[in-house]
Design a protein around this motif. Structure first.
Motif, PDB file in Angstrom:
ATOM      1  N   THR A  35       0.807  -1.224   0.000  1.00 31.50           N
ATOM      2  CA  THR A  35       0.000   0.000   0.000  1.00 31.50           C
ATOM      3  C   THR A  35       0.839   1.273   0.000  1.00 31.50           C
ATOM      4  OG1 THR A  35      -0.156  -0.015   2.413  1.00 31.50           O
ATOM      5  CG2 THR A  35      -1.925  -1.100   1.177  1.00 31.50           C
ATOM      6  N   ARG A  36       2.133   1.166   0.300  1.00 28.72           N
ATOM      7  CA  ARG A  36       3.000   2.354   0.364  1.00 28.72           C
ATOM      8  C   ARG A  36       4.226   2.128  -0.512  1.00 28.72           C
ATOM      9  NH1 ARG A  36       2.886   4.909   5.994  1.00 28.72           N
ATOM     10  NH2 ARG A  36       3.805   6.627   4.837  1.00 28.72           N
ATOM     11  N   ASP A  37       4.286   2.850  -1.606  1.00 31.15           N
ATOM     12  CA  ASP A  37       5.395   2.700  -2.537  1.00 31.15           C
ATOM     13  C   ASP A  37       5.876   4.078  -2.962  1.00 31.15           C
ATOM     14  OD1 ASP A  37       7.172   1.368  -4.293  1.00 31.15           O
ATOM     15  OD2 ASP A  37       5.792   1.702  -5.953  1.00 31.15           O
ATOM     16  N   PRO A  38       7.076   4.436  -2.636  1.00 26.10           N
ATOM     17  CA  PRO A  38       8.093   3.639  -1.957  1.00 26.10           C
ATOM     18  C   PRO A  38       7.829   3.533  -0.451  1.00 26.10           C
ATOM     19  CG  PRO A  38       8.957   5.827  -2.398  1.00 26.10           C
ATOM     20  CD  PRO A  38       7.585   5.760  -3.028  1.00 26.10           C
ATOM     21  N   VAL A  39       8.550   2.618   0.167  1.00 21.12           N
ATOM     22  CA  VAL A  39       8.447   2.416   1.616  1.00 21.12           C
ATOM     23  C   VAL A  39       9.115   3.607   2.306  1.00 21.12           C
ATOM     24  CG1 VAL A  39       9.159   0.963   3.543  1.00 21.12           C
ATOM     25  CG2 VAL A  39       8.491  -0.093   1.370  1.00 21.12           C
ATOM     26  N   PRO A  40       8.408   4.253   3.238  1.00 21.45           N
ATOM     27  CA  PRO A  40       9.040   5.342   3.987  1.00 21.45           C
ATOM     28  C   PRO A  40      10.257   4.834   4.768  1.00 21.45           C
ATOM     29  CG  PRO A  40       6.663   5.324   4.346  1.00 21.45           C
ATOM     30  CD  PRO A  40       7.006   4.062   3.620  1.00 21.45           C
ATOM     31  N   LYS A  41      11.252   5.671   4.892  1.00 20.24           N
ATOM     32  CA  LYS A  41      12.501   5.289   5.577  1.00 20.24           C
ATOM     33  C   LYS A  41      12.243   4.690   6.954  1.00 20.24           C
ATOM     34  CE  LYS A  41      15.948   6.615   2.882  1.00 20.24           C
ATOM     35  NZ  LYS A  41      16.755   5.627   2.233  1.00 20.24           N
ATOM     36  N   ASP A  42      11.306   5.270   7.697  1.00 15.61           N
ATOM     37  CA  ASP A  42      11.058   4.789   9.058  1.00 15.61           C
ATOM     38  C   ASP A  42      10.360   3.420   9.103  1.00 15.61           C
ATOM     39  OD1 ASP A  42       8.744   6.128   8.044  1.00 15.61           O
ATOM     40  OD2 ASP A  42       7.946   6.295  10.076  1.00 15.61           O
ATOM     41  N   LEU A  43       9.908   2.911   7.946  1.00 13.50           N
ATOM     42  CA  LEU A  43       9.252   1.607   7.904  1.00 13.50           C
ATOM     43  C   LEU A  43      10.070   0.549   7.154  1.00 13.50           C
ATOM     44  CD1 LEU A  43       5.555   2.701   7.248  1.00 13.50           C
ATOM     45  CD2 LEU A  43       6.564   1.915   9.393  1.00 13.50           C
ATOM     46  N   GLU A  44      11.276   0.907   6.734  1.00 11.40           N
ATOM     47  CA  GLU A  44      12.104  -0.043   5.992  1.00 11.40           C
ATOM     48  C   GLU A  44      12.435  -1.292   6.808  1.00 11.40           C
ATOM     49  OE1 GLU A  44      15.501   1.910   4.286  1.00 11.40           O
ATOM     50  OE2 GLU A  44      14.274   2.896   2.759  1.00 11.40           O
ATOM     51  N   GLU A  45      12.696  -1.119   8.087  1.00  7.75           N
ATOM     52  CA  GLU A  45      12.994  -2.278   8.935  1.00  7.75           C
ATOM     53  C   GLU A  45      11.797  -3.221   9.007  1.00  7.75           C
ATOM     54  OE1 GLU A  45      14.281  -3.107  13.518  1.00  7.75           O
ATOM     55  OE2 GLU A  45      15.186  -1.378  12.521  1.00  7.75           O
ATOM     56  N   LYS A  46      10.594  -2.663   9.103  1.00  5.10           N
ATOM     57  CA  LYS A  46       9.377  -3.481   9.124  1.00  5.10           C
ATOM     58  C   LYS A  46       9.173  -4.191   7.792  1.00  5.10           C
ATOM     59  CE  LYS A  46       6.762  -1.811  12.856  1.00  5.10           C
ATOM     60  NZ  LYS A  46       6.065  -2.731  13.698  1.00  5.10           N
ATOM     61  N   ALA A  47       9.507  -3.517   6.697  1.00  2.52           N
ATOM     62  CA  ALA A  47       9.394  -4.143   5.378  1.00  2.52           C
ATOM     63  C   ALA A  47      10.320  -5.351   5.283  1.00  2.52           C
ATOM     64  CB  ALA A  47       9.715  -3.134   4.285  1.00  2.52           C
ATOM     65  N   LEU A  48      11.542  -5.206   5.755  1.00  5.55           N
ATOM     66  CA  LEU A  48      12.492  -6.312   5.726  1.00  5.55           C
ATOM     67  C   LEU A  48      12.040  -7.456   6.628  1.00  5.55           C
ATOM     68  CD1 LEU A  48      15.834  -4.302   5.715  1.00  5.55           C
ATOM     69  CD2 LEU A  48      14.750  -5.488   3.783  1.00  5.55           C
ATOM     70  N   LEU A  49      11.413  -7.122   7.749  1.00  5.45           N
ATOM     71  CA  LEU A  49      10.874  -8.142   8.642  1.00  5.45           C
ATOM     72  C   LEU A  49       9.719  -8.897   7.971  1.00  5.45           C
ATOM     73  CD1 LEU A  49      11.158  -9.364  11.464  1.00  5.45           C
ATOM     74  CD2 LEU A  49       9.577  -7.622  12.293  1.00  5.45           C
ATOM     75  N   ALA A  50       8.888  -8.177   7.243  1.00  5.84           N
ATOM     76  CA  ALA A  50       7.784  -8.814   6.511  1.00  5.84           C
ATOM     77  C   ALA A  50       8.328  -9.755   5.440  1.00  5.84           C
ATOM     78  CB  ALA A  50       6.885  -7.747   5.884  1.00  5.84           C
ATOM     79  N   ILE A  51       9.371  -9.327   4.734  1.00  2.00           N
ATOM     80  CA  ILE A  51       9.999 -10.179   3.719  1.00  2.00           C
ATOM     81  C   ILE A  51      10.514 -11.459   4.367  1.00  2.00           C
ATOM     82  CG2 ILE A  51      11.994 -10.366   2.182  1.00  2.00           C
ATOM     83  CD1 ILE A  51      11.597  -7.323   1.621  1.00  2.00           C
ATOM     84  N   ALA A  52      11.180 -11.328   5.491  1.00  2.00           N
ATOM     85  CA  ALA A  52      11.762 -12.483   6.182  1.00  2.00           C
ATOM     86  C   ALA A  52      10.694 -13.433   6.733  1.00  2.00           C
ATOM     87  CB  ALA A  52      12.664 -12.009   7.322  1.00  2.00           C
ATOM     88  N   ASN A  53       9.503 -12.922   7.012  1.00  2.00           N
ATOM     89  CA  ASN A  53       8.451 -13.735   7.606  1.00  2.00           C
ATOM     90  C   ASN A  53       7.471 -14.334   6.604  1.00  2.00           C
ATOM     91  OD1 ASN A  53       8.305 -13.795  10.745  1.00  2.00           O
ATOM     92  ND2 ASN A  53       9.156 -11.809  10.187  1.00  2.00           N
ATOM     93  N   CYS A  54       7.647 -14.044   5.339  1.00  2.00           N
ATOM     94  CA  CYS A  54       6.734 -14.585   4.320  1.00  2.00           C
ATOM     95  C   CYS A  54       7.113 -16.035   4.017  1.00  2.00           C
ATOM     96  CB  CYS A  54       6.793 -13.758   3.044  1.00  2.00           C
ATOM     97  SG  CYS A  54       5.670 -14.387   1.765  1.00  2.00           S
ATOM     98  N   PRO A  55       6.244 -17.000   4.344  1.00  2.00           N
ATOM     99  CA  PRO A  55       6.582 -18.399   4.121  1.00  2.00           C
ATOM    100  C   PRO A  55       6.653 -18.790   2.646  1.00  2.00           C
ATOM    101  CG  PRO A  55       4.332 -18.224   4.884  1.00  2.00           C
ATOM    102  CD  PRO A  55       4.924 -16.845   4.961  1.00  2.00           C
ATOM    103  N   GLU A  56       6.063 -18.001   1.794  1.00  2.27           N
ATOM    104  CA  GLU A  56       6.056 -18.293   0.358  1.00  2.27           C
ATOM    105  C   GLU A  56       7.112 -17.498  -0.417  1.00  2.27           C
ATOM    106  OE1 GLU A  56       4.296 -20.768  -0.515  1.00  2.27           O
ATOM    107  OE2 GLU A  56       3.089 -20.892   1.285  1.00  2.27           O
ATOM    108  N   TYR A  57       7.867 -16.669   0.292  1.00  4.71           N
ATOM    109  CA  TYR A  57       8.882 -15.788  -0.348  1.00  4.71           C
ATOM    110  C   TYR A  57       8.250 -14.945  -1.453  1.00  4.71           C
ATOM    111  CZ  TYR A  57      11.867 -19.064   2.101  1.00  4.71           C
ATOM    112  OH  TYR A  57      12.445 -19.849   3.075  1.00  4.71           O
ATOM    113  N   ALA A  58       7.044 -14.450  -1.167  1.00  2.09           N
ATOM    114  CA  ALA A  58       6.297 -13.687  -2.164  1.00  2.09           C
ATOM    115  C   ALA A  58       6.607 -12.201  -2.165  1.00  2.09           C
ATOM    116  CB  ALA A  58       4.795 -13.881  -1.938  1.00  2.09           C
ATOM    117  N   ILE A  59       7.283 -11.715  -1.130  1.00  4.06           N
ATOM    118  CA  ILE A  59       7.605 -10.293  -1.044  1.00  4.06           C
ATOM    119  C   ILE A  59       9.067 -10.116  -1.406  1.00  4.06           C
ATOM    120  CG2 ILE A  59       7.563  -8.221   0.391  1.00  4.06           C
ATOM    121  CD1 ILE A  59       5.766  -9.884   2.342  1.00  4.06           C
TER     122      ILE A  59
END
Length: 64
Positions: A35-59
């Motif tokens: 929903t947010r593109d580009p990812v705001p700087k303050d949410l980049e860590e959360k984006a990386l955490l979401a990538i790491a937690n995706c069981p399908e490697y879809a992000i």
């Protein structure tokens, strides 16, 4: 940073929304989208955490 959800891989586990609800939404079929593109700087860590937690490697990070 830019990220995307591959709709071919997403299976609707919604872990990304649990980790970073500020960055993702779910459609009527349970599939996630960014929903947010580009990812705001303050949410980049959360984006990386979401990538790491995706069981399908879809992000993934989109090359700029």
């Amino acid at each position: 940073m830019r990220i995307r959800v591959d709709p071919e891989k997403c299976q609707g586990h919604a872990r990304c929304i649990g980790v970073a609800p500020q960055l993702f939404d779910v459609d009527d079929y349970g599939l996630s989208s960014v929903t947010r593109d580009p990812v705001p700087k303050d949410l980049e860590e959360k984006a990386l955490l979401a990538i790491a937690n995706c069981p399908e490697y879809a992000i993934e990070v989109v090359s700029e």
